[in-house]
Scaffold this motif. Structure first.
Motif, PDB file in Angstrom:
ATOM      1  N   LEU A   2       0.854  -1.171   0.104  1.00  0.00           N
ATOM      2  CA  LEU A   2       0.154   0.090   0.089  1.00  0.00           C
ATOM      3  C   LEU A   2       0.761   1.227  -0.067  1.00  0.00           C
ATOM      4  CD1 LEU A   2      -2.829   1.449   0.080  1.00  0.00           C
ATOM      5  CD2 LEU A   2      -2.678   0.921   2.738  1.00  0.00           C
ATOM      6  N   ALA A   3       2.088   1.132   0.733  1.00  0.00           N
ATOM      7  CA  ALA A   3       3.001   2.301   0.890  1.00  0.00           C
ATOM      8  C   ALA A   3       3.552   2.651  -0.651  1.00  0.00           C
ATOM      9  CB  ALA A   3       4.029   2.097   1.886  1.00  0.00           C
ATOM     10  N   MET A   4       3.842   1.592  -1.255  1.00  0.00           N
ATOM     11  CA  MET A   4       4.396   1.584  -2.631  1.00  0.00           C
ATOM     12  C   MET A   4       3.279   2.081  -3.482  1.00  0.00           C
ATOM     13  SD  MET A   4       6.346  -1.413  -4.855  1.00  0.00           S
ATOM     14  CE  MET A   4       7.417  -1.676  -3.469  1.00  0.00           C
ATOM     15  N   ASN A   5       2.044   1.852  -3.471  1.00  0.00           N
ATOM     16  CA  ASN A   5       1.254   2.415  -4.445  1.00  0.00           C
ATOM     17  C   ASN A   5       0.948   3.855  -4.246  1.00  0.00           C
ATOM     18  OD1 ASN A   5       0.747   0.013  -5.677  1.00  0.00           O
ATOM     19  ND2 ASN A   5      -0.797  -0.648  -4.353  1.00  0.00           N
ATOM     20  N   LYS A   6       0.930   4.240  -2.856  1.00  0.00           N
ATOM     21  CA  LYS A   6       0.953   5.513  -2.689  1.00  0.00           C
ATOM     22  C   LYS A   6       1.795   6.519  -3.140  1.00  0.00           C
ATOM     23  CE  LYS A   6      -1.803   5.409   1.653  1.00  0.00           C
ATOM     24  NZ  LYS A   6      -1.837   5.570   2.965  1.00  0.00           N
ATOM     25  N   THR A   7       3.453   5.795  -3.061  1.00  0.00           N
ATOM     26  CA  THR A   7       4.433   6.520  -3.479  1.00  0.00           C
ATOM     27  C   THR A   7       4.373   6.738  -4.815  1.00  0.00           C
ATOM     28  OG1 THR A   7       5.994   5.772  -1.746  1.00  0.00           O
ATOM     29  CG2 THR A   7       6.985   6.404  -3.781  1.00  0.00           C
ATOM     30  N   LYS A   8       3.975   5.893  -5.603  1.00  0.00           N
ATOM     31  CA  LYS A   8       3.824   5.758  -7.077  1.00  0.00           C
ATOM     32  C   LYS A   8       2.607   6.792  -7.649  1.00  0.00           C
ATOM     33  CE  LYS A   8       5.220   1.089  -8.239  1.00  0.00           C
ATOM     34  NZ  LYS A   8       5.078  -0.244  -8.870  1.00  0.00           N
ATOM     35  N   LEU A   9       1.528   6.802  -6.656  1.00  0.00           N
ATOM     36  CA  LEU A   9       0.471   7.781  -6.972  1.00  0.00           C
ATOM     37  C   LEU A   9       0.884   9.058  -6.793  1.00  0.00           C
ATOM     38  CD1 LEU A   9      -2.481   8.165  -7.619  1.00  0.00           C
ATOM     39  CD2 LEU A   9      -2.942   7.694  -5.377  1.00  0.00           C
ATOM     40  N   PHE A  10       1.707   9.473  -5.939  1.00  0.00           N
ATOM     41  CA  PHE A  10       2.320  11.012  -5.634  1.00  0.00           C
ATOM     42  C   PHE A  10       3.337  11.178  -6.619  1.00  0.00           C
ATOM     43  CE2 PHE A  10       5.254  13.776  -3.438  1.00  0.00           C
ATOM     44  CZ  PHE A  10       4.504  14.585  -3.210  1.00  0.00           C
ATOM     45  N   GLY A  11       4.227  10.097  -6.975  1.00  0.00           N
ATOM     46  CA  GLY A  11       5.119  10.478  -8.126  1.00  0.00           C
ATOM     47  C   GLY A  11       4.288  10.884  -9.363  1.00  0.00           C
TER      48      GLY A  11
END
Length: 213
Positions: A2-11
């Protein structure tokens, strides 16, 4: 995960915003518009730097304003003797050279005299500068004489020439010479824009040396 998806989404969001800003800043090749500009106030100064531009802060709507009466510009030295015969005589009686007579000041006065005064007054102050003599010029139109500059008086004591405003040229005082350099007289124009007050006093100092001849 979930944290990785948030990082990708923010990027992805940051990339989309940057891409949109880049595209919006480009022109469309149909107008002179350069598109949107980032931090427009960084380009347009807040102050009114152009003296000719309108200014709503003043009643007359102009940026350039006449200075208040009695004010003195920065770097300007006021000369409180008017451009009249009375002002000339008063300056002659009351104004004295504030500079110390040193070899350096005298040398600089000589240099300034040769640069600004000698074309009319001559290198020795005898009124025989090059523009007072017969001269010719040759060009595509042939050879012709140039007009002479008449009536330049000599400063030297040995010539004994009288000033147009009374007294001998060799007896002119500090104030009278300074007044003449500042305002001009007869065919001689003002040299206030060419020589600073300090430079004028150095010329005055050198003229006194020429008067001794």
């Amino acid at each position: 995960m979930l944290a990785m998806n948030k990082t990708k989404l923010f990027g992805t969001a940051c990339f989309a915003v940057a891409f949109a800003a880049l595209i919006s800043a480009c022109g469309d090749h149909t107008t002179r518009s350069t598109g949107w500009e980032f931090s427009r106030n960084m380009y347009d100064p807040v102050g009114n730097n152009n003296p000719d531009q309108p200014n709503k802060n003043f009643k007359n709507g102009q940026t350039a304003q006449i200075p208040p009466a009695g004010t003195t510009p920065v770097g300007f030295e006021r000369f409180d003797y008017p451009n009249t015969l009375e002002g000339y005589e008063a300056a002659g009686a009351n104004v004295h050279n504030p500079l110390a007579q040193t070899d350096q000041n005298l040398k600089e006065g000589q240099h300034l005299f040769q640069a600004f005064c000698s074309p009319c007054h001559g290198t020795d102050g005898r009124g025989d500068g090059p523009i007072t003599k017969d001269r010719e010029i040759t060009d595509s139109r042939g050879t012709r004489k140039l007009e002479n500059f008449p009536g330049v008086p000599s400063y030297t004591k040995s010539d004994g020439i009288s000033s147009s405003r009374g007294g001998l040229m060799s007896d002119l005082t500090d104030g009278k010479i300074y007044h003449t350099i500042t305002y001009g007289v007869n065919l001689m124009g003002s040299h206030a824009s060419q020589l600073s007050p300090e430079e004028r006093w150095k010329v005055v100092m050198y003229v006194h040396e020429l008067q001794k001849q």
